[in-house]
Design a protein around this motif. Structure first.
Motif, PDB file in Angstrom:
ATOM      1  N   ARG A 165     -84.119  48.437 -26.239  1.00 41.66           N
ATOM      2  CA  ARG A 165     -84.467  47.397 -27.214  1.00 41.66           C
ATOM      3  C   ARG A 165     -85.978  47.280 -27.377  1.00 41.66           C
ATOM      4  O   ARG A 165     -86.484  47.102 -28.488  1.00 41.66           O
ATOM      5  N   TYR A 166     -86.714  47.370 -26.276  1.00 40.53           N
ATOM      6  CA  TYR A 166     -88.180  47.348 -26.373  1.00 40.53           C
ATOM      7  C   TYR A 166     -88.690  48.557 -27.153  1.00 40.53           C
ATOM      8  O   TYR A 166     -89.734  48.494 -27.804  1.00 40.53           O
ATOM      9  N   ALA A 167     -87.958  49.665 -27.081  1.00 37.45           N
ATOM     10  CA  ALA A 167     -88.368  50.882 -27.798  1.00 37.45           C
ATOM     11  C   ALA A 167     -87.894  50.863 -29.251  1.00 37.45           C
ATOM     12  O   ALA A 167     -88.098  51.835 -29.985  1.00 37.45           O
ATOM     13  N   GLY A 168     -87.238  49.777 -29.650  1.00 40.93           N
ATOM     14  CA  GLY A 168     -86.773  49.665 -31.028  1.00 40.93           C
ATOM     15  C   GLY A 168     -85.506  50.439 -31.303  1.00 40.93           C
ATOM     16  O   GLY A 168     -85.212  50.788 -32.452  1.00 40.93           O
ATOM     17  N   GLN A 169     -84.731  50.707 -30.273  1.00 37.51           N
ATOM     18  CA  GLN A 169     -83.490  51.472 -30.421  1.00 37.51           C
ATOM     19  C   GLN A 169     -82.286  50.618 -30.023  1.00 37.51           C
ATOM     20  O   GLN A 169     -82.425  49.627 -29.305  1.00 37.51           O
ATOM     21  N   SER A 170     -81.128  51.016 -30.470  1.00 37.13           N
ATOM     22  CA  SER A 170     -79.896  50.375 -30.030  1.00 37.13           C
ATOM     23  C   SER A 170     -79.475  51.005 -28.706  1.00 37.13           C
ATOM     24  O   SER A 170     -79.515  52.235 -28.570  1.00 37.13           O
ATOM     25  N   PRO A 171     -79.096  50.211 -27.722  1.00 38.07           N
ATOM     26  CA  PRO A 171     -78.659  50.781 -26.446  1.00 38.07           C
ATOM     27  C   PRO A 171     -77.488  51.739 -26.640  1.00 38.07           C
ATOM     28  O   PRO A 171     -76.576  51.462 -27.414  1.00 38.07           O
TER      29      PRO A 171
END
Length: 312
Positions: A27-33
């Motif tokens: 989430r911090y990387a802007g991705q969906s887990p």
């Protein structure tokens, strides 16, 4: 995609800890887990606590790039499962990054994937695993070990340390640090199961100031003022302080205190030296000052830590 392999009577935190790390980091990387829980028998899998986790079958693992094997009371039975062992071997042959948490290393060892490799596990299982798997180079006092594409970690919460290190590799150091802060954890704990190491907790201990920190550790009985450290580093005090904070994320004085605490803890737990003598040798001088530092760092005074170590 992250895969987490569980089995009946797995340790819940062995799975949930790394899952939380990768969820937050993504989430911090802007991705969906992208995380998938797997088991030899799909459906609800009961942990040793009685809490169940819903798992998919092993055939749904095609897209995973990392597999984390949980540990727990049921690992001995799981490590006898031919389907599970074949599954883990196939992933290894495919180049998937493999990891174990706690006694999950037993499953990787049974699959023959740790022969000739360095690995670790929970300290309570080390002696047993040394006898069962003599070809594995067990390192019992490590929080986690990486040998190529195979990682292993010590007991339970060490799986979180391992996952943070993996997240650093996947998403970068800054994301891993953010994740640790979100979880209210040290970014890096000790390389030993003693649970605390100031040198490794500092950002980039092998960077520009690595030799300086090593030197400081060997001279803790000296005052070690900022001026002393700057001189040893060959820099002006002002420039040294700025550069040190930028490199390590800590002021020089805080770094030295953490080193003093670490060495003092080791002496308190492993020797019969008087507390006053430990305080003198580690640069605290005053036992009361060392006591306050211990309470800040560990939540208990030196005498309590010594009693606990002797009880073990």
């Amino acid at each position: 995609m992250i895969g987490v392999l569980i089995f009946p009577d797995f340790q819940l935190l062995d799975a949930a800890g790394p899952i939380s790390v990768f969820e937050i980091a993504a989430r911090y990387a802007g991705q969906s887990p992208s995380i998938r829980v797997l088991a030899a028998t799909p459906g609800p899998v009961r942990s040793s606590s009685g809490v169940e986790m819903l798992a998919r079958g092993l055939k749904s693992a095609g897209a995973i790039t990392t597999l984390i094997v949980a540990g727990g009371e049921g690992v001995d039975v799981a490590a006898k499962g031919k389907t599970t062992l074949a599954f883990v071997r196939r992933l290894a042959q495919r180049g998937v990054r493999l990891a174990s948490v706690c006694s999950g290393a037993h499953l990787l060892a049974e699959a023959g994937l740790l022969d000739g490799r360095r690995a670790t596990t929970h300290w309570q299982r080390t002696r047993q695993f040394l006898a069962i798997h003599p070809k594995v180079k067990w390192e019992p006092d490590r929080i986690f070990v990486r040998d190529g594409d195979i990682w292993s970690s010590a007991g339970i919460t060490a799986g979180i340390d391992l996952a943070l290190a993996m997240a650093s590799e996947d998403f970068g150091e800054a994301i891993a640090q953010q994740t640790a802060r979100q979880l209210v954890l040290y970014h890096r704990r000790s390389g030993g199961q003693s649970q605390f190491s100031s040198l490794l907790e500092l950002k980039g201990p092998s960077g520009r100031f690595g030799p300086l920190l090593t030197w400081a550790r060997e001279h803790l009985d000296a005052p070690l003022t900022v001026e002393d450290l700057a001189e040893q580093a060959g820099m002006s005090s002002r420039h040294f302080t700025r550069a040190f904070i930028a490199e390590t994320g800590s002021t020089p004085s805080k770094a030295i205190e953490r080193l003093r605490i670490e060495v003092a803890r080791q002496r308190v737990q492993a020797s019969g030296e008087a507390i006053e003598r430990v305080a003198e040798l580690t640069g605290f001088r005053d036992p009361e000052r060392m006591r306050r530092a211990f309470i800040r760092a560990f939540g208990q005074p030196p005498q309590s830590m010594r009693r606990a170590a002797r009880a073990v």
